[in-house]
Motif scaffolding. Structure first.
Motif, PDB file in Angstrom:
ATOM      1  N   ALA A  56       0.865  -1.175   0.000  1.00  6.99           N
ATOM      2  CA  ALA A  56       0.000   0.000   0.000  1.00  6.99           C
ATOM      3  C   ALA A  56       0.905   1.230   0.000  1.00  6.99           C
ATOM      4  N   LEU A  57       0.875   1.983  -1.097  1.00  8.02           N
ATOM      5  CA  LEU A  57       1.730   3.156  -1.266  1.00  8.02           C
ATOM      6  C   LEU A  57       0.891   4.424  -1.190  1.00  8.02           C
ATOM      7  N   ASP A  58       1.461   5.487  -0.673  1.00  4.85           N
ATOM      8  CA  ASP A  58       0.791   6.778  -0.573  1.00  4.85           C
ATOM      9  C   ASP A  58       0.417   7.254  -1.975  1.00  4.85           C
ATOM     10  N   ALA A  59      -0.873   7.473  -2.249  1.00  3.47           N
ATOM     11  CA  ALA A  59      -1.325   7.872  -3.579  1.00  3.47           C
ATOM     12  C   ALA A  59      -0.784   9.237  -3.989  1.00  3.47           C
ATOM     13  N   ALA A  60      -0.516  10.107  -3.023  1.00  2.00           N
ATOM     14  CA  ALA A  60       0.015  11.433  -3.345  1.00  2.00           C
ATOM     15  C   ALA A  60       1.444  11.343  -3.865  1.00  2.00           C
ATOM     16  N   ASP A  61       2.192  10.334  -3.442  1.00  2.58           N
ATOM     17  CA  ASP A  61       3.579  10.175  -3.867  1.00  2.58           C
ATOM     18  C   ASP A  61       3.947   8.691  -3.840  1.00  2.58           C
ATOM     19  N   PRO A  62       3.387   7.894  -4.777  1.00  3.10           N
ATOM     20  CA  PRO A  62       3.627   6.451  -4.739  1.00  3.10           C
ATOM     21  C   PRO A  62       5.084   6.063  -4.911  1.00  3.10           C
ATOM     22  N   GLY A  63       5.898   6.911  -5.511  1.00  2.00           N
ATOM     23  CA  GLY A  63       7.310   6.608  -5.696  1.00  2.00           C
ATOM     24  C   GLY A  63       8.152   6.909  -4.483  1.00  2.00           C
ATOM     25  N   SER A  64       7.539   7.475  -3.418  1.00  2.00           N
ATOM     26  CA  SER A  64       8.317   7.848  -2.237  1.00  2.00           C
ATOM     27  C   SER A  64       8.856   6.645  -1.489  1.00  2.00           C
ATOM     28  N   SER A  65       8.215   5.501  -1.630  1.00  2.00           N
ATOM     29  CA  SER A  65       8.749   4.281  -1.022  1.00  2.00           C
ATOM     30  C   SER A  65       8.663   3.163  -2.046  1.00  2.00           C
ATOM     31  N   SER A  66       9.710   2.420  -2.157  1.00  2.00           N
ATOM     32  CA  SER A  66       9.771   1.350  -3.143  1.00  2.00           C
ATOM     33  C   SER A  66       8.804   0.238  -2.780  1.00  2.00           C
ATOM     34  N   PRO A  67       8.100  -0.341  -3.765  1.00  2.04           N
ATOM     35  CA  PRO A  67       7.236  -1.478  -3.442  1.00  2.04           C
ATOM     36  C   PRO A  67       8.033  -2.688  -2.993  1.00  2.04           C
ATOM     37  N   GLY A 122      10.492  -2.349  -0.762  1.00  2.44           N
ATOM     38  CA  GLY A 122      11.104  -1.939   0.498  1.00  2.44           C
ATOM     39  C   GLY A 122      10.703  -2.842   1.641  1.00  2.44           C
ATOM     40  N   SER A 123      11.116  -2.450   2.841  1.00  2.00           N
ATOM     41  CA  SER A 123      10.898  -3.318   4.000  1.00  2.00           C
ATOM     42  C   SER A 123       9.888  -2.740   4.989  1.00  2.00           C
ATOM     43  N   ASN A 124       9.020  -1.829   4.543  1.00  2.00           N
ATOM     44  CA  ASN A 124       8.038  -1.255   5.448  1.00  2.00           C
ATOM     45  C   ASN A 124       6.911  -2.261   5.658  1.00  2.00           C
ATOM     46  N   SER A 125       7.063  -3.128   6.662  1.00  2.00           N
ATOM     47  CA  SER A 125       6.125  -4.228   6.860  1.00  2.00           C
ATOM     48  C   SER A 125       4.734  -3.761   7.244  1.00  2.00           C
ATOM     49  N   GLN A 126       4.619  -2.557   7.807  1.00  2.00           N
ATOM     50  CA  GLN A 126       3.298  -2.060   8.178  1.00  2.00           C
ATOM     51  C   GLN A 126       2.437  -1.872   6.937  1.00  2.00           C
ATOM     52  N   HIS A 127       3.046  -1.580   5.785  1.00  2.00           N
ATOM     53  CA  HIS A 127       2.320  -1.320   4.561  1.00  2.00           C
ATOM     54  C   HIS A 127       2.502  -2.436   3.536  1.00  2.00           C
ATOM     55  N   ALA A 128       2.787  -3.638   4.010  1.00  2.00           N
ATOM     56  CA  ALA A 128       2.961  -4.788   3.131  1.00  2.00           C
ATOM     57  C   ALA A 128       2.091  -5.938   3.629  1.00  2.00           C
ATOM     58  N   ALA A 129       1.584  -6.715   2.686  1.00  2.00           N
ATOM     59  CA  ALA A 129       0.767  -7.878   3.032  1.00  2.00           C
ATOM     60  C   ALA A 129       1.028  -8.962   1.997  1.00  2.00           C
ATOM     61  N   THR A 130       0.605 -10.175   2.299  1.00  2.00           N
ATOM     62  CA  THR A 130       0.737 -11.299   1.379  1.00  2.00           C
ATOM     63  C   THR A 130      -0.633 -11.937   1.206  1.00  2.00           C
ATOM     64  N   THR A 131      -0.983 -12.276  -0.038  1.00  2.00           N
ATOM     65  CA  THR A 131      -2.284 -12.906  -0.269  1.00  2.00           C
ATOM     66  C   THR A 131      -2.282 -14.334   0.273  1.00  2.00           C
ATOM     67  N   GLY A 140      -6.260   7.934   4.410  1.00  2.00           N
ATOM     68  CA  GLY A 140      -5.728   8.547   3.210  1.00  2.00           C
ATOM     69  C   GLY A 140      -6.058   7.726   1.987  1.00  2.00           C
ATOM     70  N   ARG A 141      -5.410   8.058   0.874  1.00  2.00           N
ATOM     71  CA  ARG A 141      -5.607   7.354  -0.387  1.00  2.00           C
ATOM     72  C   ARG A 141      -4.349   6.548  -0.680  1.00  2.00           C
ATOM     73  N   TYR A 142      -4.549   5.328  -1.199  1.00  2.00           N
ATOM     74  CA  TYR A 142      -3.435   4.426  -1.447  1.00  2.00           C
ATOM     75  C   TYR A 142      -3.466   3.875  -2.863  1.00  2.00           C
ATOM     76  N   VAL A 143      -2.287   3.608  -3.386  1.00  2.00           N
ATOM     77  CA  VAL A 143      -2.098   2.874  -4.629  1.00  2.00           C
ATOM     78  C   VAL A 143      -1.556   1.512  -4.212  1.00  2.00           C
ATOM     79  N   LEU A 144      -2.113   0.443  -4.789  1.00  2.00           N
ATOM     80  CA  LEU A 144      -1.644  -0.896  -4.455  1.00  2.00           C
ATOM     81  C   LEU A 144      -0.714  -1.411  -5.549  1.00  2.00           C
ATOM     82  N   ALA A 145       0.377  -2.026  -5.133  1.00  2.00           N
ATOM     83  CA  ALA A 145       1.326  -2.653  -6.056  1.00  2.00           C
ATOM     84  C   ALA A 145       1.458  -4.108  -5.639  1.00  2.00           C
ATOM     85  N   ALA A 146       1.476  -5.004  -6.632  1.00  2.00           N
ATOM     86  CA  ALA A 146       1.581  -6.435  -6.342  1.00  2.00           C
ATOM     87  C   ALA A 146       2.781  -7.017  -7.067  1.00  2.00           C
TER      88      ALA A 146
END
Length: 190
Positions: free
Chosen positions: A110-121, A123-132, A146-152
């Motif tokens: 889950a990346l910040d929609a205002a600046d999705p490139g601010s953190s690499s998909p 990266g190691s930010n486990s709070q904003h990462a999930a596994t199906t 807020g608003r989020y862009v999802l990357a898989a």
């Protein structure tokens, strides 16, 4: 510690950091949301509370994620304080392929929609990462509103050469492997 001015959260973790102690100290709130740090030396301290599904909050912060107010603690001084925790947002969905089949073991970010490139998909930010899971379902909790862009991304096993193949493609690959394996007879079938 509470999520509204009139409520109290039990089992929240309260952490104290300050100039008077060489390391951080943490306590867990009781059933009434109360906590205490005893025997602290004089110094400046900050206090942060955390609990699963809530956003971390510092004492005196105007909003979650903002710095709080340091407390100056003198000799034999007691301070009473209250920390408000805000419940985080939940984002849940199902990831499917082009045929509608669920995609399991996919990494979702889950990346910040205002600046999705601010953190690499990646990266190691486990709070904003999930596994199906095996149903293709993912779930984020404790997110700031807020608003989020999802990357898989697909989790690669081994060298990744197998990728995603149809049943017919897999049968052909297995058949080719069976005929080229050492000791296999030319008439071997998979």
């Amino acid at each position: 510690v509470g999520d509204t001015p009139d409520s109290r959260l039990r089992r929240a973790v309260v952490t104290l950091v300050g100039s008077g102690t060489p390391s951080t100290r943490s306590v867990v709130t009781d059933d009434d949301g109360r906590f205490a740090f005893l025997g602290l030396p004089e110094g400046r301290y900050t206090v942060v509370a955390t609990k699963a599904a809530y956003l971390p909050s510092a004492y005196g912060a105007t909003r979650p994620g903002r710095p709080g107010i340091a407390i100056q603690l003198g000799r034999d001084r007691q301070v009473s304080l209250s920390i408000h925790l805000t419940r985080g947002a939940v984002l849940e969905g199902t990831l499917r392929d082009e045929t509608g089949a669920p995609l399991s073991n996919m990494s979702i970010y889950a990346l910040d929609a205002a600046d999705p490139g601010s953190s690499s998909p990646f990266g190691s930010n486990s709070q904003h990462a999930a596994t199906t899971d095996d149903r293709g379902v993912y779930r984020f909790f404790g997110l700031p509103s807020g608003r989020y862009v999802l990357a898989a991304t697909m989790t690669v096993v081994g060298d990744g050469a197998m990728g995603r193949r149809t049943d017919a493609e897999m049968d052909a690959l297995l058949s080719a492997l069976a005929t080229t394996a050492p000791g296999a007879s030319p008439d071997a079938h998979a």
